[in-house]
Design an enzyme around this catalytic site. Structure first.
Site, PDB file in Angstrom:
ATOM      1  N   CYS A 214       0.834  -1.209   0.000  1.00 17.29           N
ATOM      2  CA  CYS A 214       0.000   0.000   0.000  1.00 17.29           C
ATOM      3  C   CYS A 214       0.864   1.254   0.000  1.00 17.29           C
ATOM      4  O   CYS A 214       0.561   2.224  -0.713  1.00 17.29           O
ATOM      5  CB  CYS A 214      -0.952  -0.027   1.188  1.00 17.29           C
ATOM      6  SG  CYS A 214      -0.143  -0.204   2.797  1.00 17.29           S
TER       7      CYS A 214
ATOM      8  N   HIS B 161       1.752   5.122   9.652  1.00 20.75           N
ATOM      9  CA  HIS B 161       0.924   3.984   9.229  1.00 20.75           C
ATOM     10  C   HIS B 161       0.085   3.453  10.378  1.00 20.75           C
ATOM     11  O   HIS B 161       0.579   3.271  11.491  1.00 20.75           O
ATOM     12  CB  HIS B 161       1.838   2.867   8.685  1.00 20.75           C
ATOM     13  CG  HIS B 161       1.153   1.920   7.765  1.00 20.75           C
ATOM     14  ND1 HIS B 161       0.170   1.051   8.183  1.00 20.75           N
ATOM     15  CD2 HIS B 161       1.316   1.701   6.437  1.00 20.75           C
ATOM     16  CE1 HIS B 161      -0.243   0.340   7.151  1.00 20.75           C
ATOM     17  NE2 HIS B 161       0.428   0.715   6.084  1.00 20.75           N
TER      18      HIS B 161
ATOM     19  N   ASN C 199      -5.021   2.686   3.236  1.00 19.60           N
ATOM     20  CA  ASN C 199      -4.124   1.572   2.923  1.00 19.60           C
ATOM     21  C   ASN C 199      -4.858   0.281   2.578  1.00 19.60           C
ATOM     22  O   ASN C 199      -4.251  -0.636   2.025  1.00 19.60           O
ATOM     23  CB  ASN C 199      -3.146   1.331   4.076  1.00 19.60           C
ATOM     24  CG  ASN C 199      -3.817   1.344   5.424  1.00 19.60           C
ATOM     25  OD1 ASN C 199      -4.153   2.415   5.945  1.00 19.60           O
ATOM     26  ND2 ASN C 199      -4.042   0.172   6.000  1.00 19.60           N
TER      27      ASN C 199
ATOM     28  N   ARG D 135       4.342   3.287  13.141  1.00 16.04           N
ATOM     29  CA  ARG D 135       3.009   2.702  13.292  1.00 16.04           C
ATOM     30  C   ARG D 135       2.287   3.434  14.414  1.00 16.04           C
ATOM     31  O   ARG D 135       2.840   3.631  15.496  1.00 16.04           O
ATOM     32  CB  ARG D 135       3.120   1.210  13.614  1.00 16.04           C
ATOM     33  CG  ARG D 135       3.730   0.354  12.492  1.00 16.04           C
ATOM     34  CD  ARG D 135       2.771   0.220  11.333  1.00 16.04           C
ATOM     35  NE  ARG D 135       3.302  -0.623  10.278  1.00 16.04           N
ATOM     36  CZ  ARG D 135       3.044  -1.924  10.155  1.00 16.04           C
ATOM     37  NH1 ARG D 135       2.261  -2.537  11.035  1.00 16.04           N
ATOM     38  NH2 ARG D 135       3.554  -2.615   9.151  1.00 16.04           N
TER      39      ARG D 135
END
Length: 327
Positions: free
Chosen positions: A149, A176, A309, A230
């Site tokens: 993605c 992300h 994503n 993340r």
């Protein structure tokens, strides 16, 4: 176009949801779904989705089929896809996350399908292709990786910028959302920081896009570094890119961006001051946030963009499958 979805996880289910909720079902016929999980569980997870909400219509599990509205889709539970008869299937969407060896990746071809499209990086792929970056390299290759993605978000952006202006160097950080590879409570997961609970911390880590972008856009290989953080959100991620141009850029960067990517099917724009949830179900690979653009000098700029994503990547799976089937 006739497809088979092999692996009915996040991407497999999102691909099906997009097909069935778009006008004319995007010209796609889903010939079958294959997953080793119980059919009843798969039907439940398709009907009730924590990211996209309940499916807008009836969903039922039959004896060997998934019924969505008036459509009955054959459902099998074969660990080895080569045991199926897939004659007449244009593309197997390989969404199991396990097609990293040639033996597994080729099973759909052995069953009679014309093409395999893998929903992630794979060493078994003959080519890694990203729409807007290098789809011209498709040729006659039959086993294709759709990349990641983040690669889909970044590679078309870099290709367009390098072709139009020239990139001397750059660094990208992807912010992300957490994924199934992270534990929800602290548990061993290889890299120490990836062992921490994904729902409560920002986790600095690596991204496969750093290496993949160099393969997809070879003219910039070695000039772009990358990292990931993340964060504890369930969907929608972002690319934060800083680039140094090969030449001085006197025009406003946002004007240039809109000129370079005018009419692009994979790069979009927003002039609003949005947050990540506002970008859910956007079909583009990247949505450039114009208010976030910064210029440190006429040789350097910061470009920020959002990407769903799951939804955007799944749309590219459908687009790439169509490109493969139309050869």
């Amino acid at each position: 176009m006739r497809i088979v979805i092999n692996g009915f996880g996040r991407i497999g289910r999102t691909v099906l949801r997009q097909i069935l909720t778009q006008p004319d079902r995007l010209g796609v016929t889903v010939a079958a779904i294959n997953d080793i999980a119980p059919l009843e569980t798969c039907a439940y997870l398709f009907k009730y989705d924590s990211v996209f909400g309940p499916y807008p219509g009836p969903v039922d599990a039959g004896e060997a089929s998934l019924t969505v509205g008036d459509l009955e889709i054959p459902f099998t539970q074969e660990p080895d896809l080569s045991t199926r008869d897939l004659e007449g299937v244009d593309v197997v969407m390989e969404c199991t996350g396990k097609a990293d060896t040639d033996e597994i990746a080729r099973r759909g071809l052995e069953a009679g399908a014309r093409n395999i499209l893998i929903s992630g990086p794979s060493r078994a792929a003959e080519r890694t292709l990203v729409l807007g970056a290098n789809e011209e390299d498709l040729g006659e290759h039959r086993i294709i990786s759709n990349g990641s993605c983040t690669t889909n978000a970044l590679a078309p952006l870099l290709r367009g910028l390098d072709d139009a202006i020239g990139i001397e160097s750059g660094h990208m950080t992807t912010i992300h959302c957490y994924t199934g590879s992270q534990p929800m409570v602290d548990a061993p997961r290889g890299p120490l920081e990836r062992s921490r609970a994904g729902g409560v911390s920002m986790v600095p880590t690596t991204t496969s896009a750093t290496k993949l972008v160099g393969k997809v856009v070879p003219q910039i290989d070695g000039r772009i570094t990358g990292a990931a953080v993340r964060v504890p959100t369930i969907s929608v991620s972002a690319v934060d890119l800083t680039v140094t141009w090969k030449r001085a850029v006197s025009d406003a960067v946002n004007d240039l961006l809109q000129q370079i990517f005018a009419g692009s099917p994979v790069i979009g724009f927003t002039g609003d001051r949005v947050v990540s949830t506002d970008m859910r179900t956007r079909p583009e690979s990247l949505v450039i946030a114009l208010p976030e653009t910064l210029s440190a000098s006429d040789r350097q700029a910061r470009i920020f963009g959002w990407y769903d994503n799951e939804w955007g990547f799944s749309r590219r799976m459908i687009d790439m499958a169509r490109l493969m089937s139309e050869r």
